[in-house]
Design an enzyme around this catalytic site. Structure first.
Site, PDB file in Angstrom:
ATOM      1  N   GLN A 162       0.832  -1.207   0.000  1.00  0.00           N
ATOM      2  CA  GLN A 162       0.000   0.000   0.000  1.00  0.00           C
ATOM      3  C   GLN A 162       0.868   1.260   0.000  1.00  0.00           C
ATOM      4  OE1 GLN A 162      -3.174  -2.074   2.987  1.00  0.00           O
ATOM      5  NE2 GLN A 162      -3.434   0.130   2.780  1.00  0.00           N
ATOM      6  N   ARG A 215      -9.624  -0.803   7.667  1.00  0.00           N
ATOM      7  CA  ARG A 215     -10.421   0.420   7.426  1.00  0.00           C
ATOM      8  C   ARG A 215     -10.618   1.205   8.715  1.00  0.00           C
ATOM      9  NH1 ARG A 215     -14.299  -1.186   2.333  1.00  0.00           N
ATOM     10  NH2 ARG A 215     -14.214   0.904   1.548  1.00  0.00           N
ATOM     11  N   CYS A 216      -9.499   1.506   9.376  1.00  0.00           N
ATOM     12  CA  CYS A 216      -9.590   1.988  10.752  1.00  0.00           C
ATOM     13  C   CYS A 216      -9.313   3.469  10.907  1.00  0.00           C
ATOM     14  CB  CYS A 216      -8.585   1.223  11.604  1.00  0.00           C
ATOM     15  SG  CYS A 216      -6.890   1.625  11.150  1.00  0.00           S
ATOM     16  N   GLU A 234     -12.884   4.978   4.628  1.00  0.00           N
ATOM     17  CA  GLU A 234     -13.053   4.255   5.890  1.00  0.00           C
ATOM     18  C   GLU A 234     -14.271   4.690   6.694  1.00  0.00           C
ATOM     19  OE1 GLU A 234      -8.485   3.410   7.100  1.00  0.00           O
ATOM     20  OE2 GLU A 234      -9.066   5.462   6.688  1.00  0.00           O
TER      21      GLU A 234
END
Ligand code: MCN
Ligand code: CUM
Length: 790
Positions: free
Chosen positions: A227, A374-375, A744
């Protein structure tokens, strides 16, 4: 502004332009790491520990080396000799690449086997004999702090004598305590313990890489599921000592990241070492179990939260204490200065005057990680706690959960708003979002229906979550990863015929950047996104960027892209003035064209200007039409939303049925509403998952209980309700196009809407909290206890 020609239709901002990348994906033409095939390539497999905590007495690789096809076996001792047995984590800890004398969690990497085929590598791994001496296991973070707990990290006992990694606190403790003392006397105080369990991002594509070292040129090329390719290149250079310009990281198509592909894993390092050692390319790809059990997990926060309020329920102060389970190594992937991520956004959408947050982090015998899924850097935990607490407060003072929120929201005119814990929210209108959600779902009517059903003994609940997100790190002076400031970048080249190649420093994993970033340029230059190709993920060609996580691509990379496009337009204006023989100030812009003010027929299109930049450039300008921007944002962006969930509970089975779920999101200016809708559907499903299904549990011996998709329950289309969505638009005042991140938000906002709905269904019998995942078993046990089970 007058326009003369209809001009080309520009699929710029706000248009549901079809995803450019889908042309290859729906034809099966994506190019993932495991699609890479190189001549002479070897395949790897990893020997992993069956124990959660043990000494390694010996490792015997002789039988493995006799397995046909096995080329080499690398152990921790080999790496130690090369100075590579340990690697730095993104949180400043050191992590074993291959265990040398002890293992600290089940499935930890112990040896790396390379062979002519994947099968031979697996046979070789099975033939490695490791003699372990089991040690006492610590899985409960509370016990990790006990004085008699075994010290899990003797390797760093000089700087950390216990299992405690850090104590961190922020806010005004004295003022907060005073507000609580006052509320104890004259107001109300609500308290709740809650556990946000360990979960796993579980992307469809597991992690892996292909490492290829060319001894003739001295160049190392690593295709990897990354990423953040540039940051990974720099870390490889620092750890290996190889010159950075001789390292090329290529992140091809990535089959989902969700934060799982931010850290550097031992497998990558071992593949590089094996490529150097054998002189042949080495491929290492995890299987599902390896991914679930050994790579970056998420959450695992044990939270105690308290709100002080007056008797009317107007909030005064928030106090939070958290015990954070980081596993065996502190490998949370987060900005250096924020050990608990952005958890201190936990005052949420509410106007708290005082707050104090403390976090203790500990080691346990579990896999390392912490920031993923997805925090937004721990905002999931923060938002969960405050939204659960606001419901608890509503019950305490006897008000409706909607009313308590409307009463305590930060008011629209208060923005930019400085929170008690030091964040400056850029913009927001929380009341508008909640009122829209209530109107769309028919809130009053649902409450009436609930009362009727309750009278009949039926269990129906309505849950609200009015969350505030925080995404788009930098600014670089506060946000860095391993010292590298969190700016991002875009480079735009306009070719002579007016077609565009743009390269960006962020890295899509499915978010559709090839489409939305083309739309940003299209909107700025007045050309079709079809005429703009967006490239990323190759460190030899893309400008340096920090990558994609924490929904930062649009807030940071998107801003860089808009600014770079504006630089192009500024130069195009100069060229147009030269071609039209007027002053720059006499020109007007309309999408795709400059024309002379007052003589709209006299103009030059962006394509004509591009051609002139290479064929007839003004003598006082450099030829060509290119621009680069490295963008360091002045602030983060604060998207928000209001979600309302309606559940029915089966009194026979305890099963929770989500009847409706309405999500109102606000991410400022929307670039592509179809992509945003897709992000919200995916994100909501990943919010549903921890609310009702997912938990990565361990038994007392440290065995992982969720090592496959039968034991680790991911919702499918069968479990997923039909999502209803709506939108308000409150642009970011500091972003060039007013956009905030969105990737997110739904995962941050959704779990507590569901949890609040279930608790709401049972509130009349005194239920105040149920820890997620809210399984049928947990609900049924409560029904039984309360005499409601049928
Ligand atoms: N977008 C838009 N208008 C806005 C905001 C966003 O059109 N106002 C578009 C963007 O241009 C981009 C997409 O929506 O195409 C998501 O943008 P953004 O919110 O900036 O988030 P990122 O691109 O930085 O993506 C990261 C975020 C994170 S951190 C996780 S985790 C996650 C998520 O995205 N992982 C995903 N969504 C995912 N979606 C897929 N398919 N796969 C993942 O691994
Ligand atoms: Cu925290 S998961 Mo995303 O930031 O890659």
């Amino acid at each position: 502004m007058t326009t003369t020609s209809a001009g080309p239709h520009v699929h710029g901002l706000g248009e549901p332009y079809k995803r450019k990348e889908d042309a290859r994906f729906i034809r099966g033409k994506g190019n993932y790491v495991d699609d890479i095939q190189l001549p002479g390539m070897l395949y790897a497999d990893i020997v992993r520990s069956p124990y959660a905590h043990a000494l390694i007495k010996s490792i015997d690789i002789s039988k493995a080396l006799q397995v046909p096809g096995v080329v080499a076996v690398i152990t921790g001792k080999d790496l130690e000799a090369a100075g590579l047995a340990w690697m730095p984590t993104l949180s400043g800890d050191s992590e074993a690449v291959l265990a040398v004398d002890r293992v600290l969690y089940q499935m930890q990497e112990v040896a790396f086997v390379v062979a002519e085929s994947r099968y031979a590598a697996a046979d070789g791994a099975a033939a490695v004999e490791v003699d372990y001496d089991p040690l006492p296991v610590v899985v409960d973070p509370h016990k990790a702090l006990a004085p008699d707990a075994p010290l899990l990290r003797p390797d760093k006992k000089d700087r950390q004598p216990t299992n405690q990694i850090y104590h961190w606190e922020t806010g005004d403790r004295a003022a907060t305590d005073a507000a609580f003392a006052e509320a104890e006397q004259n107001g109300v105080v609500v308290r709740q313990d809650m556990y946000v369990p360990r979960i796993h991002p579980a992307p469809i594509e597991t992690c892996g890489c292909v490492a290829d070292y060319n001894a003739a040129t001295g160049k190392l090329t690593v295709w990897m599921t990354s990423q953040a390719p540039h940051a990974h290149r720099t870390l490889f250079a620092i750890v290996s000592g190889l010159p950075e310009h001789r390292i090329r990281v290529i992140s091809p198509d990535v089959g989902g990241g969700f934060g799982n592909k931010v850290p550097i894993y031992p497998g990558y390092v071992c593949a590089v070492v094996a490529a150097l050692k054998t002189g042949r390319p080495v491929k290492w790809i995890e299987d599902r179990t390896e991914n679930l059990t050994s790579t970056g997990f998420a959450r695992d926060y044990h939270i105690h939260a308290e709100i002080a309020a007056d008797k009317e329920g107007t909030v005064k102060a928030l106090r939070v204490y958290t015990l954070a389970d980081h596993g065996a190594f502190d490998a949370a992937a987060q900005p250096t200065k924020f050990p608990a991520g952005l958890f201190h956004i936990c005052t949420g959408s509410y106007d708290f005057k005082h707050a104090h947050v403390a976090v203790d982090a500990v080691h346990t015998n579990k896999a390392p990680g912490g920031i993923a899924y997805r925090c937004s850097f721990r905002v999931t935990e923060a938002s969960y706690l405050i939204e659960r607490m606001m419901d608890t407060l509503a019950r305490e003072v006897g008000k409706d959960p909607a009313e308590i929120r409307l009463q305590n929201f930060i008011k629209p005119e208060a923005f930019p708003y400085r929170s008690a814990l030091g964040w400056t929210y850029d913009s927001g209108n929380y009341e508008r979002a909640l009122r829209l959600a209530m109107e769309k779902i028919g809130y009053e009517e649902l409450r009436r229906e609930q009362a009727e059903k309750r009278a009949r003994g039926e269990l129906m609940g309505i849950g609200i979550s009015s969350f505030t997100e925080i995404v788009g790190a930098g600014p670089g002076k506060h946000f860095d990863i391993a010292g590298i400031q969190m700016f991002d970048s875009c480079e735009i080249r306009v070719h002579p015929t007016g077609k565009v190649l743009a390269r960006i420093g962020v890295q899509t994993q499915g978010q559709g950047h090839e489409t939305t970033f083309a739309q940003i340029i299209a909107a700025e230059l007045g050309i079709s996104p079809d005429d703009v190709d967006v490239e990323h993920g190759d460190t030899d060609t893309a400008p340096y960027g920090l990558g994609t996580y924490a929904s930062r691509s649009t807030p940071v990379g998107g801003a860089a892209t808009a600014v770079a496009a504006r630089k192009i337009r500024d130069k195009a204006r100069k060229i147009a003035a030269y071609l039209l023989e007027v002053g720059e100030e006499d020109l007007e812009w309309e999408p795709g064209r400059f024309y002379v003010r007052g003589s709209p027929s006299k103009g030059k299109t962006i394509q004509e200007i591009a051609f002139a930049a290479y064929t007839n450039c003004p003598p006082y300008l450099e030829p060509g039409l290119e621009a680069v921007n490295y963008y360091d944002p002045p602030n983060l962006t604060y998207p928000f939303g209001s979600y309302i969930c309606v559940v029915d509970i089966d009194r026979g089975t305890g099963e929770v049925h989500i009847r409706r779920f309405l999500a109102v999101d606000d991410c400022g200016t929307v670039i592509n509403p179809m992509i945003v809708e897709g992000q919200i559907h995916g994100g909501l499903t990943q919010g549903l998952a921890p609310a009702l299904y997912e938990q990565l549990a361990y038994d007392e011996d440290g065995n992982v209980l969720g090592s496959n998709f039968q034991d680790y329950l991911i919702p499918t289309a069968m479990e997923t309700p039909r999502w209803e969505t709506a939108r308000t638009v409150t642009p970011s005042p500091h972003h060039p196009i007013g956009a905030k991140g969105v990737g997110e938000s739904p995962t941050v906002g959704a779990p507590q809407a569901i949890a609040n709905a279930v608790v709401d269904a049972l509130a009349h019998v005194g239920v105040r909290h149920i820890d997620i995942p809210i399984t049928p078993w947990k609900v049924w046990a409560i029904l039984k206890e309360k005499g409601l089970a049928t």
